[in-house]
Design a protein around this motif. Structure first.
Motif, PDB file in Angstrom:
ATOM      1  N   VAL A   8       0.832  -1.202   0.000  1.00  0.00           N
ATOM      2  CA  VAL A   8       0.000   0.000   0.000  1.00  0.00           C
ATOM      3  C   VAL A   8       0.869   1.255   0.000  1.00  0.00           C
ATOM      4  O   VAL A   8       0.602   2.215  -0.737  1.00  0.00           O
ATOM      5  CB  VAL A   8      -0.959  -0.013   1.207  1.00  0.00           C
ATOM      6  CG1 VAL A   8      -1.753   1.289   1.266  1.00  0.00           C
ATOM      7  CG2 VAL A   8      -1.896  -1.211   1.140  1.00  0.00           C
ATOM      8  N   GLN A   9       1.909   1.269   0.826  1.00  0.00           N
ATOM      9  CA  GLN A   9       2.796   2.433   0.879  1.00  0.00           C
ATOM     10  C   GLN A   9       3.516   2.652  -0.445  1.00  0.00           C
ATOM     11  O   GLN A   9       3.726   3.796  -0.869  1.00  0.00           O
ATOM     12  CB  GLN A   9       3.822   2.252   2.018  1.00  0.00           C
ATOM     13  CG  GLN A   9       3.212   2.239   3.410  1.00  0.00           C
ATOM     14  CD  GLN A   9       2.395   3.494   3.692  1.00  0.00           C
ATOM     15  OE1 GLN A   9       2.816   4.613   3.367  1.00  0.00           O
ATOM     16  NE2 GLN A   9       1.237   3.315   4.311  1.00  0.00           N
ATOM     17  N   THR A  10       3.874   1.558  -1.124  1.00  0.00           N
ATOM     18  CA  THR A  10       4.520   1.690  -2.429  1.00  0.00           C
ATOM     19  C   THR A  10       3.550   2.287  -3.449  1.00  0.00           C
ATOM     20  O   THR A  10       3.944   3.116  -4.277  1.00  0.00           O
ATOM     21  CB  THR A  10       5.016   0.316  -2.923  1.00  0.00           C
ATOM     22  OG1 THR A  10       5.909  -0.243  -1.957  1.00  0.00           O
ATOM     23  CG2 THR A  10       5.755   0.456  -4.247  1.00  0.00           C
ATOM     24  N   ALA A  98       6.407  -7.082  -7.403  1.00  0.00           N
ATOM     25  CA  ALA A  98       7.124  -7.973  -6.485  1.00  0.00           C
ATOM     26  C   ALA A  98       6.367  -8.100  -5.168  1.00  0.00           C
ATOM     27  O   ALA A  98       6.276  -9.191  -4.585  1.00  0.00           O
ATOM     28  CB  ALA A  98       8.539  -7.442  -6.247  1.00  0.00           C
ATOM     29  N   GLY A  99       5.812  -6.984  -4.684  1.00  0.00           N
ATOM     30  CA  GLY A  99       5.034  -7.025  -3.453  1.00  0.00           C
ATOM     31  C   GLY A  99       3.778  -7.862  -3.596  1.00  0.00           C
ATOM     32  O   GLY A  99       3.389  -8.579  -2.661  1.00  0.00           O
ATOM     33  N   MET A 100       3.127  -7.813  -4.761  1.00  0.00           N
ATOM     34  CA  MET A 100       1.944  -8.627  -4.997  1.00  0.00           C
ATOM     35  C   MET A 100       2.290 -10.119  -4.992  1.00  0.00           C
ATOM     36  O   MET A 100       1.531 -10.941  -4.485  1.00  0.00           O
ATOM     37  CB  MET A 100       1.295  -8.238  -6.321  1.00  0.00           C
ATOM     38  CG  MET A 100       0.711  -6.834  -6.344  1.00  0.00           C
ATOM     39  SD  MET A 100      -0.605  -6.599  -5.119  1.00  0.00           S
ATOM     40  CE  MET A 100      -1.894  -7.602  -5.842  1.00  0.00           C
ATOM     41  N   GLU A 101       3.435 -10.457  -5.558  1.00  0.00           N
ATOM     42  CA  GLU A 101       3.863 -11.857  -5.539  1.00  0.00           C
ATOM     43  C   GLU A 101       4.109 -12.320  -4.108  1.00  0.00           C
ATOM     44  O   GLU A 101       3.787 -13.464  -3.746  1.00  0.00           O
ATOM     45  CB  GLU A 101       5.118 -12.043  -6.389  1.00  0.00           C
ATOM     46  CG  GLU A 101       4.867 -11.898  -7.885  1.00  0.00           C
ATOM     47  CD  GLU A 101       6.128 -12.121  -8.701  1.00  0.00           C
ATOM     48  OE1 GLU A 101       7.171 -12.443  -8.089  1.00  0.00           O
ATOM     49  OE2 GLU A 101       6.066 -11.980  -9.939  1.00  0.00           O
ATOM     50  N   GLU A 102       4.658 -11.441  -3.289  1.00  0.00           N
ATOM     51  CA  GLU A 102       4.931 -11.808  -1.895  1.00  0.00           C
ATOM     52  C   GLU A 102       3.646 -12.099  -1.123  1.00  0.00           C
ATOM     53  O   GLU A 102       3.633 -12.940  -0.223  1.00  0.00           O
ATOM     54  CB  GLU A 102       5.707 -10.687  -1.207  1.00  0.00           C
ATOM     55  CG  GLU A 102       7.165 -10.593  -1.637  1.00  0.00           C
ATOM     56  CD  GLU A 102       7.908  -9.513  -0.862  1.00  0.00           C
ATOM     57  OE1 GLU A 102       7.341  -8.996   0.126  1.00  0.00           O
ATOM     58  OE2 GLU A 102       9.052  -9.199  -1.246  1.00  0.00           O
TER      59      GLU A 102
END
Length: 321
Positions: A8-10, A98-102
């Motif tokens: 969210v912050q990204t 990348a964050g979504m994959e995490e």
């Protein structure tokens, strides 16, 4: 859905650095009808809102509305294809992906939409279908033919083992093509497809199940008879609900069940006319018209083992029906 704070912050930083105030508001209005930033923040229309505060509030509102996936998909679309004829390179898009994959989401390369990674999560709605919203869905229903006879004639442990193996086969082959197993009742179940080419995915999954079941019956089946199944694929629109009992009572599910139960012979895979036009011609050549009184035109696929001659006489092979 609720994404973890780093993602969210990204997204907030990306909006501030890449879109600015005007385009961020346009994005919000495209996702939330009648969106009014000043009203939501308590500012009079004549008072400008600080940009950083504005994009933070926009993202928070989209997150509260359950539209975070749609927000990120909008950013990906703009990054790759521009907006209203102008290119907008989205700073930080790789970090967002990348964050979504995490957090367990995979981007479908064809539709450019996110769905759950089945290796981590297996919810019926792929982590994104919304309660009460109507979606195009392709269903694949499977039922074990002559189930009662197999149960009576075999040890319960063997029946349980064989049926569990069938369920594993079905789940694996359905999820391989981005489908979800919506229900399983011991002697059969229902799978759904929504991403990529759902009609083609359902047909290929059905063919794979028939073929792999043939191999299972030849090599690993502990029962005294081969497991025979009826499969049916049918497509239409379905109003999604997270309540399985309500989901299984929808008209599309009832129609698919009727095709399987009433008009599909054992050891046969039926495909309705709602799907047939979307099937690749090479695959369609493996199907024949099924003569029946079914209100839907039906194509069918069936394989049956036949003895081989000569040195391979103890084996069996598949032949087209």
């Amino acid at each position: 859905m609720k994404l973890r704070d780093p993602v969210v912050q990204t997204v907030i930083r990306t909006l501030y650095r890449s879109l600015g105030m005007e385009l961020s508001i346009r994005m919000a209005k495209s996702l939330i009808e009648g969106y009014n930033l000043n009203q939501r923040m308590g500012f009079p229309p004549s008072v400008p809102v600080p940009v950083q505060d504005a994009v933070k509030r926009i993202v928070e509102d989209l997150l509260d509305a359950g539209l975070m996936l749609e927000t990120i998909e909008w950013l990906i679309l703009v990054d790759r294809h521009g907006y209203m004829g102008k290119q907008y390179p989205i700073v930080g898009i790789d970090d967002i992906l990348a964050g979504m994959e995490e957090v367990g989401y995979t981007l479908d390369p064809e539709s450019e939409l996110f769905y759950e990674d089945a290796r981590r999560f297996r919810t019926p709605g792929w982590g994104r279908l919304r309660e009460g919203v109507e979606y195009p869905i392709t269903l694949l229903r499977l039922d074990i033919a002559r189930n009662s006879r197999l149960v009576r004639a075999n040890a319960s442990c063997d029946v349980e083992s064989a049926y569990e193996a069938l369920r594993d086969i079905v789940r694996r082959l359905v999820e391989k093509r981005r489908g979800r197993l919506w229900s399983w009742e011991g002697d059969g179940g229902l799978a759904a497809f929504h991403y990529g080419h759902p009609n083609m995915s359902a047909v290929l999954s059905g063919v794979d199940i028939m073929n792999e079941l043939l191999l299972y019956n030849l090599v690993d089946n502990p029962l005294d008879k081969p497991i025979q199944v009826r499969l049916a694929a049918h497509a239409g629109y379905l109003r999604y609900t997270e309540h399985q009992s309500e989901l299984l009572r929808t008209e599309l599910v009832r129609e698919t069940t009727e095709i399987e139960e009433r008009y599909t012979p054992p050891e046969t895979f039926s495909v309705s006319a709602t799907i047939a036009p979307h099937v690749d011609e090479i695959i369609k050549k493996c199907f024949v018209h099924l003569d029946s009184e079914c209100p839907w035109e039906i194509l069918s696929y069936s394989i049956k083992p036949r003895p081989l001659t000569g040195r391979q006489g103890r084996g069996k092979a598949a032949s087209w029906k």
